[in-house]
Design a protein around this motif. Structure first.
Motif, PDB file in Angstrom:
ATOM      1  N   THR A 139      -2.559   5.112  -3.608  1.00  0.00           N
ATOM      2  CA  THR A 139      -3.489   6.182  -3.257  1.00  0.00           C
ATOM      3  C   THR A 139      -2.758   7.507  -3.444  1.00  0.00           C
ATOM      4  O   THR A 139      -1.589   7.629  -3.088  1.00  0.00           O
ATOM      5  CB  THR A 139      -3.948   6.055  -1.792  1.00  0.00           C
ATOM      6  OG1 THR A 139      -4.608   4.802  -1.601  1.00  0.00           O
ATOM      7  CG2 THR A 139      -4.899   7.183  -1.415  1.00  0.00           C
ATOM      8  N   LEU A 162      -7.602  10.896  -2.643  1.00  0.00           N
ATOM      9  CA  LEU A 162      -8.015  11.635  -1.457  1.00  0.00           C
ATOM     10  C   LEU A 162      -7.762  13.108  -1.713  1.00  0.00           C
ATOM     11  O   LEU A 162      -6.717  13.481  -2.246  1.00  0.00           O
ATOM     12  CB  LEU A 162      -7.227  11.179  -0.224  1.00  0.00           C
ATOM     13  CG  LEU A 162      -7.179   9.677   0.059  1.00  0.00           C
ATOM     14  CD1 LEU A 162      -6.300   9.399   1.280  1.00  0.00           C
ATOM     15  CD2 LEU A 162      -8.584   9.123   0.269  1.00  0.00           C
ATOM     16  N   ARG A 165       0.516   5.385  11.027  1.00  0.00           N
ATOM     17  CA  ARG A 165      -0.141   4.800   9.861  1.00  0.00           C
ATOM     18  C   ARG A 165       0.813   4.475   8.721  1.00  0.00           C
ATOM     19  O   ARG A 165       0.376   4.106   7.638  1.00  0.00           O
ATOM     20  CB  ARG A 165      -1.271   5.718   9.379  1.00  0.00           C
ATOM     21  CG  ARG A 165      -0.837   7.039   8.858  1.00  0.00           C
ATOM     22  CD  ARG A 165      -2.018   7.798   8.234  1.00  0.00           C
ATOM     23  NE  ARG A 165      -2.831   8.522   9.176  1.00  0.00           N
ATOM     24  CZ  ARG A 165      -4.137   8.352   9.324  1.00  0.00           C
ATOM     25  NH1 ARG A 165      -4.792   7.458   8.613  1.00  0.00           N
ATOM     26  NH2 ARG A 165      -4.812   9.071  10.179  1.00  0.00           N
ATOM     27  N   ALA A 195      -6.713   5.263  -6.085  1.00  0.00           N
ATOM     28  CA  ALA A 195      -7.587   5.882  -5.095  1.00  0.00           C
ATOM     29  C   ALA A 195      -7.174   7.337  -4.907  1.00  0.00           C
ATOM     30  O   ALA A 195      -5.986   7.668  -4.923  1.00  0.00           O
ATOM     31  CB  ALA A 195      -7.489   5.136  -3.767  1.00  0.00           C
ATOM     32  N   ARG A 224      -0.730  -1.108  -4.562  1.00  0.00           N
ATOM     33  CA  ARG A 224      -2.018  -0.425  -4.548  1.00  0.00           C
ATOM     34  C   ARG A 224      -1.732   1.022  -4.167  1.00  0.00           C
ATOM     35  O   ARG A 224      -1.206   1.301  -3.095  1.00  0.00           O
ATOM     36  CB  ARG A 224      -2.973  -1.071  -3.563  1.00  0.00           C
ATOM     37  CG  ARG A 224      -4.364  -0.463  -3.595  1.00  0.00           C
ATOM     38  CD  ARG A 224      -5.435  -1.357  -3.036  1.00  0.00           C
ATOM     39  NE  ARG A 224      -4.967  -2.163  -1.921  1.00  0.00           N
ATOM     40  CZ  ARG A 224      -5.318  -3.442  -1.739  1.00  0.00           C
ATOM     41  NH1 ARG A 224      -6.073  -4.058  -2.617  1.00  0.00           N
ATOM     42  NH2 ARG A 224      -4.881  -4.097  -0.689  1.00  0.00           N
ATOM     43  N   GLU A 244       0.854  -1.177   0.000  1.00  0.00           N
ATOM     44  CA  GLU A 244       0.000   0.000   0.000  1.00  0.00           C
ATOM     45  C   GLU A 244       0.895   1.235   0.000  1.00  0.00           C
ATOM     46  O   GLU A 244       1.678   1.452   0.926  1.00  0.00           O
ATOM     47  CB  GLU A 244      -0.904   0.023   1.236  1.00  0.00           C
ATOM     48  CG  GLU A 244      -1.904  -1.115   1.319  1.00  0.00           C
ATOM     49  CD  GLU A 244      -3.130  -0.860   0.448  1.00  0.00           C
ATOM     50  OE1 GLU A 244      -3.261   0.262  -0.079  1.00  0.00           O
ATOM     51  OE2 GLU A 244      -3.953  -1.773   0.307  1.00  0.00           O
ATOM     52  N   ARG A 252      -7.026   4.759   7.255  1.00  0.00           N
ATOM     53  CA  ARG A 252      -6.109   4.060   6.356  1.00  0.00           C
ATOM     54  C   ARG A 252      -4.688   4.007   6.921  1.00  0.00           C
ATOM     55  O   ARG A 252      -4.221   4.938   7.553  1.00  0.00           O
ATOM     56  CB  ARG A 252      -6.073   4.730   4.983  1.00  0.00           C
ATOM     57  CG  ARG A 252      -7.388   4.723   4.229  1.00  0.00           C
ATOM     58  CD  ARG A 252      -7.249   5.538   2.953  1.00  0.00           C
ATOM     59  NE  ARG A 252      -8.490   5.582   2.189  1.00  0.00           N
ATOM     60  CZ  ARG A 252      -9.476   6.440   2.419  1.00  0.00           C
ATOM     61  NH1 ARG A 252      -9.358   7.316   3.416  1.00  0.00           N
ATOM     62  NH2 ARG A 252     -10.565   6.425   1.691  1.00  0.00           N
ATOM     63  N   THR A 253      -4.010   2.907   6.624  1.00  0.00           N
ATOM     64  CA  THR A 253      -2.584   2.773   6.904  1.00  0.00           C
ATOM     65  C   THR A 253      -1.867   2.428   5.602  1.00  0.00           C
ATOM     66  O   THR A 253      -2.480   1.922   4.660  1.00  0.00           O
ATOM     67  CB  THR A 253      -2.310   1.686   7.953  1.00  0.00           C
ATOM     68  OG1 THR A 253      -2.794   0.428   7.463  1.00  0.00           O
ATOM     69  CG2 THR A 253      -2.968   2.017   9.285  1.00  0.00           C
ATOM     70  N   PHE A 254      -0.564   2.699   5.574  1.00  0.00           N
ATOM     71  CA  PHE A 254       0.211   2.517   4.348  1.00  0.00           C
ATOM     72  C   PHE A 254       1.564   1.891   4.674  1.00  0.00           C
ATOM     73  O   PHE A 254       2.118   2.096   5.753  1.00  0.00           O
ATOM     74  CB  PHE A 254       0.425   3.867   3.653  1.00  0.00           C
ATOM     75  CG  PHE A 254      -0.842   4.631   3.396  1.00  0.00           C
ATOM     76  CD1 PHE A 254      -1.620   4.359   2.283  1.00  0.00           C
ATOM     77  CD2 PHE A 254      -1.263   5.603   4.291  1.00  0.00           C
ATOM     78  CE1 PHE A 254      -2.797   5.046   2.056  1.00  0.00           C
ATOM     79  CE2 PHE A 254      -2.432   6.304   4.071  1.00  0.00           C
ATOM     80  CZ  PHE A 254      -3.212   6.031   2.954  1.00  0.00           C
ATOM     81  N   CYS A 284      -7.311  10.950   5.220  1.00  0.00           N
ATOM     82  CA  CYS A 284      -6.703   9.619   5.354  1.00  0.00           C
ATOM     83  C   CYS A 284      -7.575   8.672   6.155  1.00  0.00           C
ATOM     84  O   CYS A 284      -7.532   7.453   5.947  1.00  0.00           O
ATOM     85  CB  CYS A 284      -5.324   9.742   6.008  1.00  0.00           C
ATOM     86  SG  CYS A 284      -4.074  10.524   4.969  1.00  0.00           S
ATOM     87  N   LEU A 292       1.077   5.484  -0.531  1.00  0.00           N
ATOM     88  CA  LEU A 292       0.423   6.784  -0.643  1.00  0.00           C
ATOM     89  C   LEU A 292       1.408   7.764  -1.264  1.00  0.00           C
ATOM     90  O   LEU A 292       2.551   7.887  -0.812  1.00  0.00           O
ATOM     91  CB  LEU A 292       0.007   7.305   0.739  1.00  0.00           C
ATOM     92  CG  LEU A 292      -0.574   8.727   0.758  1.00  0.00           C
ATOM     93  CD1 LEU A 292      -1.951   8.742   0.097  1.00  0.00           C
ATOM     94  CD2 LEU A 292      -0.653   9.277   2.174  1.00  0.00           C
TER      95      LEU A 292
END
Length: 323
Positions: A29, A44, A87, A42, A27, A3, A61-63, A58, A5
């Motif tokens: 974001t 934000l 996170r 995704a 994935r 994940e 959510r965690t990344f 956020c 961000l």
């Protein structure tokens, strides 16, 4: 699946980075103030200066990794340390070779003429942080620093804040001057040379311009993707092999556009981008020892020049059509 961000990621090599992360199986974001990301990402929406809004965007959510493309000040770094404290496991700040520029350092920086600078030349753990300065107000900040100094000093102090306060594993990528991307390059720096040389207009240079470092748009995006999967901490230089002076850059442009360069030598006053009156190049040894392999600037620059020329010509055609 990792994940990731990306803060920013809406233009130039940031968009390419997002695509490369997706292709690598992450994935992704993106958080920014509203610019839409590539498909399948995704999105934000938040102003990263607004701590409450960033935290709310956020949510829970965690990344695994955050890649911060738009951190320019220590106050932004301070906010990020708080918002992402619980996170994220790894945080990468996209920094710049401008942190090494002695012309923008209030106290000066050590430099060995003709020797590419290594990461220890600027140690974030030792760099003073001034949270009392008006970092959120460009007009007031300009009363303290000129714009170039404010940008470089903001990056130095942001690195310092992360180094001292980050509750996660932190690394900074000090990028060389990025070239390539044709119309995607909103900085217009390579286009400046292509346009002037192809039109037979003089390029303003110092009496004896000295070399600096460059990296290709795709190469810096690939480096950041690689860094997201690595585990090193601290600053690392990201630059292609080889250095160029403004004269050498003009010569390469001239070979692609078919027009010999002309020059206007300026002893005082502004010169063209990448014309420096000081040696200004980086060493990429740490990154290569960690496992990344850079290309050579003279191998990829001809294609970047061709792309800039095509974008310039397309822009001229678009203006003609609009008329």
């Amino acid at each position: 699946m990792r994940e990731v961000l990306v803060i920013g990621g809406s233009r130039y090599f940031g968009r390419l980075l997002v695509t490369l992360l997706q292709e690598a199986g992450s994935r992704v974001t993106v958080v920014n103030r509203g610019s839409p990301p590539p498909a399948g990402v995704a999105h934000l929406v938040a102003d990263r200066d607004d701590e409450a809004a960033l935290r709310a965007a956020c949510g829970p959510r965690t990344f695994d990794v955050v890649i911060d493309q738009v951190c320019y000040t220590p106050t932004q770094a301070e906010v990020a340390c708080r918002v992402f404290a619980d996170r994220v496991g790894r945080y990468i700040m996209t920094s710049t070779m401008e942190v090494y520029d002695p012309a923008t350092s209030p106290g000066g920086l050590p430099a060995a003429p003709g020797v590419p600078v290594v990461e220890d030349a600027v140690r974030p753990a030792d760099w003073p942080v001034r949270l009392d300065l008006p970092w959120h107000d460009p007009e007031r900040l300009a009363t303290v620093f000129d714009p170039a100094t404010g940008y470089a000093e903001g990056k130095r102090q942001a690195e310092a804040m992360f180094t001292r306060s980050a509750p996660f594993r932190y690394a900074s990528v000090r990028s060389a001057h990025v070239l390539g991307g044709g119309a995607r390059d909103f900085t217009g720096r390579l286009a400046h040379y292509v346009e002037r040389v192809s039109a037979g207009q003089p390029v303003a240079v110092h009496p004896d311009p000295l070399p600096t470092s460059f990296i290709q748009e795709r190469e810096i995006a690939e480096f950041l993707r690689w860094a997201a999967a690595a585990d090193f901490v601290g600053p690392v230089n990201a630059t292609s092999h080889g250095e160029l002076t403004a004269i050498e850059l003009c010569d390469l442009v001239a070979t692609r556009v078919g027009t010999p360069p002309r020059y206007q030598v300026v002893a005082d006053g502004p010169a063209s981008p990448f014309s420096f009156d000081r040696y200004y190049a980086m060493d990429n040894g740490r990154a290569e020892r960690l496992g990344f392999r850079f290309g050579a600037v003279r191998d990829w620059l001809p294609t970047a020049i061709d792309d800039a020329l095509a974008a310039t010509q397309e822009g001229r055609h678009a203006v003609t059509r609009d008329r």
